[in-house]
Write an enzyme that holds these catalytic residues in place. Structure first.
Site, mmCIF file in Angstrom:
data_model
loop_
_atom_site.group_PDB
_atom_site.id
_atom_site.type_symbol
_atom_site.label_atom_id
_atom_site.label_comp_id
_atom_site.label_asym_id
_atom_site.label_seq_id
_atom_site.Cartn_x
_atom_site.Cartn_y
_atom_site.Cartn_z
ATOM 1 N N ASP A 9 -18.269 -19.371 -24.776
ATOM 2 C CA ASP A 9 -17.284 -19.723 -25.789
ATOM 3 C C ASP A 9 -17.796 -19.196 -27.133
ATOM 4 O OD1 ASP A 9 -15.069 -20.743 -27.063
ATOM 5 O OD2 ASP A 9 -15.203 -22.696 -26.108
ATOM 6 N N ALA A 10 -16.927 -19.178 -28.126
ATOM 7 C CA ALA A 10 -17.237 -18.502 -29.382
ATOM 8 C C ALA A 10 -18.502 -19.053 -30.023
ATOM 9 C CB ALA A 10 -16.065 -18.639 -30.354
#
Length: 770
Positions: A293-294
């Site tokens: 995820d970011a």
């Protein structure tokens, strides 16, 4: 360029890919061999730095969805430092960047272009929690297929969806993105979403894109409902309650998996080898690639996993193939290789998985296959897609209360429409509608005026605001789609305008609830009631003595305890999407009979949270919902029971259920039996009912839930019509993970329950024989 054209020619000879549904054994084997040969030859010519570059997913600038490092992408493409690009939109723009990559990058490897296409591209469907409320799996699949078709012709080949985290605490804002609290329903929706995005998985069909199941794993159990917070649970609870939807997506052939921000057994998911390798690949046989995820790799530093160098090594060794936004791999892996912390085989394995995805998508054959601006213009927000979004939106709405059959409304007299969302083009969409073009959509009030014509007089007033005049509430509303939210505190003047309309009207419809940014990522809440200014307005509207309908907009289960006692009719609208106006008109005026059912439990207050229908029994149960000292009904100020249970939803007609009947009282370990219930439409109009099947294992080697959803059927009945609804119960439906994590169905008694929701059930028993 010669090597690139050689690669393209070799790739173009391939007639099938790995994911073709039920291929001939020889064809699948040949396809795998062709791919392995092609990628093996390509990787043999790549440098270590080029291989590491394939592991890098970086932003291109259209949309900001978190802390993604920005850089000069053109120069990076020349150096082979980018494998995929995030947040670029438009077929022509993507084609230009793809052309630059294949013409200037080492070995001319095409890019994957990804985006958070969560509940629609330009045609925006209800938020995922709303889609789940349809309990309509073909509709779920169709919504994903339309999103894929629009995005897949506008340059995009990858979506970060479906999100299948189980959430039983609606303080967590991302409940809006999930499918609810139940592992079985969420699993079925996960499979439908993967099919919708990917088709049969061959990517030969026009407009199919790569899906990415997220967030792996357990993210929806974040403590206190706080985003990015700790998760801690036993493996027993993981396997039985939280992991099934992820596994269902894997078994459906999902092409990629995104790691979550939280810890799993004390180790951040992005660096957890047991999670990403032992479980995902070893136990479940996942064959796609994993992505962070970011920023979640560099965020492992805050978890105490070391510096950037340490966490890059940890993530790669754990089995995380692609880095979204941290730049950890591009800045640290070469050094780690030189110092022996990672091997070339580690890098090769991750790189191969990315290249395999590009092969399966067909990008080596045609880097521009997803870029068709003319076709995109024809398909995007087409009349057909809009009709489907409207139908799904009507099916998502849940009728919670309808005292005196106030709904449906009559198209006559004076109708007061009151609320801040009525004149909005954006707030009807909900969170994670990054791709929306609000200029295309019509505000609710304009739709109502057009469709009511001269049959009735509509009176309109804003009346209230999304948030109260409290600076602490404004933090979640800072930006969306490139502009700041305008904050207008409610006033006595706004109340007076609404009350004037109400006093003149025959009926009042209050459109109230959350702002679209009150749900979604980084939007946790400690209070789930309507904003106080809206509650004040609603009380004053009720005090007029006019009949009042509440249309509630929210991205989560909310607290409507006061409203359920004082408002005659309540329609839960979620956040309906781009076709909100027409869908709401259809339902409120009875052109469509509401059929939605809650995929989450609605609490009476936040003190009950987390709350779900499928809890474990306790040693001190109570016989009713009243307070009893020294029993599980231990709240002194509130009943234990929810306000509205999981699976609940009314209709403009009524349904009756017969007691459930079983085809036998025993089942062999390799047998089955049938459970049948007769459902009758006892009302005066046609309607859809979702008949639900629950099972309970009352005596087992571990404590088992008081009930578990194991099946449902949506049936349409005309007024007065009866139908037998039959469920086939098999030993597979009785299985669970025991304390040794063995997946077993233990012999003994089982309880079968059927009904319209998780609370209103009839039951029968049978025995599973050894």
């Amino acid at each position: 360029m010669n090597k690139f054209f050689h690669c393209l020619c070799a790739a173009s000879a391939i007639a099938a890919s790995l994911f073709i549904s039920e291929p001939a054994a020889g064809a699948a084997k040949d396809s795998r061999a062709e791919m392995d040969t092609f990628i093996g030859n390509l990787m043999a010519d790549m440098t270590i730095d080029e291989k590491i570059g394939q592991l890098n997913l970086c932003g291109a600038g259209d949309i900001d969805t978190g802390p993604v490092a920005q850089s000069n992408i053109a120069s990076r493409l020349k150096r082979g430092e980018v494998g995929a690009v995030l947040n670029l939109m438009g077929a022509d723009r993507i084609a230009r960047l793809q052309k630059y990559a294949v013409e200037n990058g080492p070995h001319h490897i095409p890019l994957i272009f990804g985006l958070d296409i969560i509940h629609g591209y330009r045609t925006i469907f209800p938020i995922p929690l709303g889609i789940a409320a349809t309990w309509n799996l073909p509709a779920v699949e169709q919504s994903a297929a339309i999103a894929a078709t629009e995005a897949g012709h506008d340059g995009l080949s990858w979506t970060f969806s479906p999100m299948v985290d189980i959430c039983r605490d609606p303080r967590w804002g991302r409940q809006a993105e999930c499918n609810g609290e139940d592992p079985w329903l969420s699993s079925e929706i996960a499979k439908a979403m993967v099919r919708g995005y990917q088709g049969d998985g061959s990517f030969d069909d026009d407009g199919r894109i790569l899906a990415c199941v997220k967030h792996f794993a357990l993210y929806g159990a974040s403590e206190a409902g706080r985003d990015y917070n700790t998760v801690d649970m036993s493996r027993l609870q993981m396997y039985n309650e939280y992991l099934p939807p992820y596994r269902a997506a894997v078994e459906a052939g999902v092409g990629s998996v995104m790691s979550s921000f939280n810890t799993v057994e004390g180790i951040p998911a992005s660096g957890n080898r047991w999670l990403l390798t032992d479980l995902l690949r070893g136990e479940w046989g996942f064959g796609g690639f994993t992505v962070s995820d970011a920023g979640s790799i560099h965020e492992m530093r805050a978890h105490g996993m070391g510096d950037m160098y340490d966490v890059a090594v940890l993530a790669l060794k754990a089995g995380l193939n692609m880095d979204l936004g941290s730049e950890a791999y591009t800045t640290q892996l070469r050094r780690a290789l030189d110092e022996g912390r990672v091997s070339e085989a580690d890098i090769d394995l991750a790189c191969r998985r990315i290249l395999e995805a590009k092969w399966k998508l067909g990008l080596f054959k045609d880097p521009y296959k997803f870029c068709d601006a003319k076709k995109a213009e024809k398909l995007i927000y087409s009349p057909e897609h809009r009709r489907t979004a409207r139908e799904i939106a009507t099916q998502s709405m849940v009728l919670l209360k309808n005292e005196g059959n106030l709904l449906p409304l009559q198209k006559k007299g004076k109708i007061a429409l009151i609320g801040p969302i009525l004149n909005s083009r954006e707030e009807i969409l909900g969170p994670w509608s990054w791709c929306a073009d609000s200029t295309l959509y019509t505000p609710i009030i304009d739709v109502f005026r057009k469709r009511i014509g001269d049959k009735a007089e509509l009176l309109y007033a804003r009346g209230a605001e999304y948030i109260d005049d409290d600076p602490r509430q404004i933090g979640s509303y800072l930006f969306e789609r490139g502009h700041r939210i305008q904050f207008h505190p409610a006033s006595e003047e706004s109340y007076a305008e609404a009350l004037k309309a109400a006093n003149e009207a025959d009926v009042v419809v209050a459109f109230l609830g959350e702002h679209s940014l009150a749900s979604g990522e980084s939007s946790s809440r400690t209070s789930l009631t309507l904003p106080e200014n809206q509650r004040v307005l609603l009380r004053r509207l009720i005090a007029t003595g006019k009949p009042v309908v509440l249309v509630n907009f929210s991205g989560r289960a909310v607290v409507l305890d006061e409203e359920s006692r004082t408002v005659p009719a309540i329609l839960q609208a979620w956040m309906p999407g781009s076709e909100a106006g027409d869908a709401l008109f259809d339902v409120l005026f009875g052109e469509v009979n509401p059929s939605g059912k809650l995929p989450v439990t609605f609490p009476r207050n936040v003190g009950q949270l987390p709350l779900s229908y499928n809890a474990l029994p306790t040693g001190r149960p109570a016989s009713d919902d009243n307070f009893h000292k020294y029993t599980t009904v231990c709240y002194t100020d509130s009943p234990n029971s929810p306000l509205y249970p999981f699976g609940y939803g009314l209709s403009y007609t009524t349904f009756s259920y017969s007691p459930v009947r079983l085809s036998g009282d025993t089942m062999d370990a390799d047998g089955s039996l049938m459970a049948t219930v007769t459902v009758t439409n006892t009302g005066k109009r046609e309607g859809i009912e979702t008949v639900q099947l629950y099972l309970r294992d009352p005596v087992a080697s571990i404590s088992r839930p008081v009930k578990q959803l194991k099946g449902f059927q949506r049936i349409n009945l005309k007024a007065g019509e009866s139908r037998d609804v039959t469920f086939n119960i098999t030993p597979e439906m009785l299985k669970f993970y025991n304390s040794s994590l063995e997946y077993v169905a233990e012999p003994g008694q089982f309880i079968v329950m059927t009904g319209p929701d998780s609370n209103s059930l009839s039951s029968a028993t049978f025995t599973l024989r050894p």
